[in-house]
Enzyme design. Structure first.
Site, PDB file in Angstrom:
ATOM      1  N   ASP A   1       5.302   4.362   5.725  1.00  0.00           N
ATOM      2  CA  ASP A   1       5.225   3.329   4.684  1.00  0.00           C
ATOM      3  C   ASP A   1       6.110   2.136   5.045  1.00  0.00           C
ATOM      4  O   ASP A   1       6.885   1.654   4.221  1.00  0.00           O
ATOM      5  CB  ASP A   1       5.641   3.915   3.328  1.00  0.00           C
TER       6      ASP A   1
ATOM      7  N   LYS B   1      17.594   5.829  -7.131  1.00  0.00           N
ATOM      8  CA  LYS B   1      16.149   6.027  -7.199  1.00  0.00           C
ATOM      9  C   LYS B   1      15.926   7.189  -8.155  1.00  0.00           C
ATOM     10  O   LYS B   1      16.392   8.298  -7.917  1.00  0.00           O
ATOM     11  CB  LYS B   1      15.580   6.350  -5.818  1.00  0.00           C
TER      12      LYS B   1
END
EC number: 2.7.11.22
Length: 151
Positions: A113, A3
Site C-alpha cells: 500500500d 492508530k
C-alpha cells in the site's frame, strides 16, 4: 501518533488484520520504517453483578497502536500551495523509500500500500514507511516459486 483499532463490528475478538500488522511491525526495526512503540487499551463495557455488560454504563473498548511522532505525510506536503520539491529532496526521499522497502523485502514483508499518505516525513527530512495494515509476510519458498514461474 495513534492508530485506533476499530472493534465496533468484531464478533470474533481482535481483528486478524490488526494482529497481522502488529506482528509485522514488531519484527521490523529500521530507520525508514515507522516504529510501533506500544499498544494501549481503554476500558470496555462495565459489568453488572453477574459479569454481563451493564447497558447503563457502556464504554466502548478501544485499542490504540502508539507510533513515534512524524510531522507530515508526503501527500500533505505535496498538496501545499506553492510547494515544489527540489531535485536533491526528491533524491533523498527516494533513497529513503527504497532503503526502507529493501529492508522490508529482505525481511520477507510486502507493504502492498505504498502511497504518499503512507510515507511520513519529519521536519529534518527523514522518511518512514507507515501503515502496514495491508502488508503480508512471505516465505522464501513463495519467492522461489514466483521466480520459476516468471522464467
Amino acid at each position: 501518533a495513534l492508530k485506533e483499532i476499530r472493534m465496533d463490528n468484531e464478533r470474533e475478538g481482535f481483528p486478524i488484520t490488526a494482529i497481522r500488522e502488529i506482528k509485522i511491525l514488531k519484527k521490523l526495526h529500521h530507520e525508514n520504517v515507522i516504529k510501533l512503540k506500544e499498544i494501549v487499551t481503554s476500558p470496555g463495557p462495565e459489568k453488572d453483578d453477574q459479569g454481563r455488560p451493564d447497558g447503563n454504563k457502556y464504554k466502548r473498548l478501544a485499542i490504540y497502536m502508539v507510533f513515534e511522532y512524524m510531522d507530515h505525510d508526503l501527500t500533505g506536503l505535496a498538496d501545499r500551495p506553492g510547494m515544489r520539491f527540489t531535485v536533491p529532496q526528491i533524491k533523498c526521499y527516494m533513497r529513503q523509500l527504497l532503503t526502507g522497502l529493501h529492508y522490508c523485502h529482505v525481511n520477507q514483508v510486502l507493504h502492498r500500500d505504498i502511497k504518499g499518505s503512507n510515507l511520513l516525513i519529519d521536519n529534518e527530512g527523514n522518511l518512514k514507511l507507515a501503515d502496514f495494515g495491508l502488508a503480508r509476510s512471505f516465505s522464501n519458498e513463495i519467492m522461489q516459486t514466483l521466480q520459476i514461474e516468471s522464467l
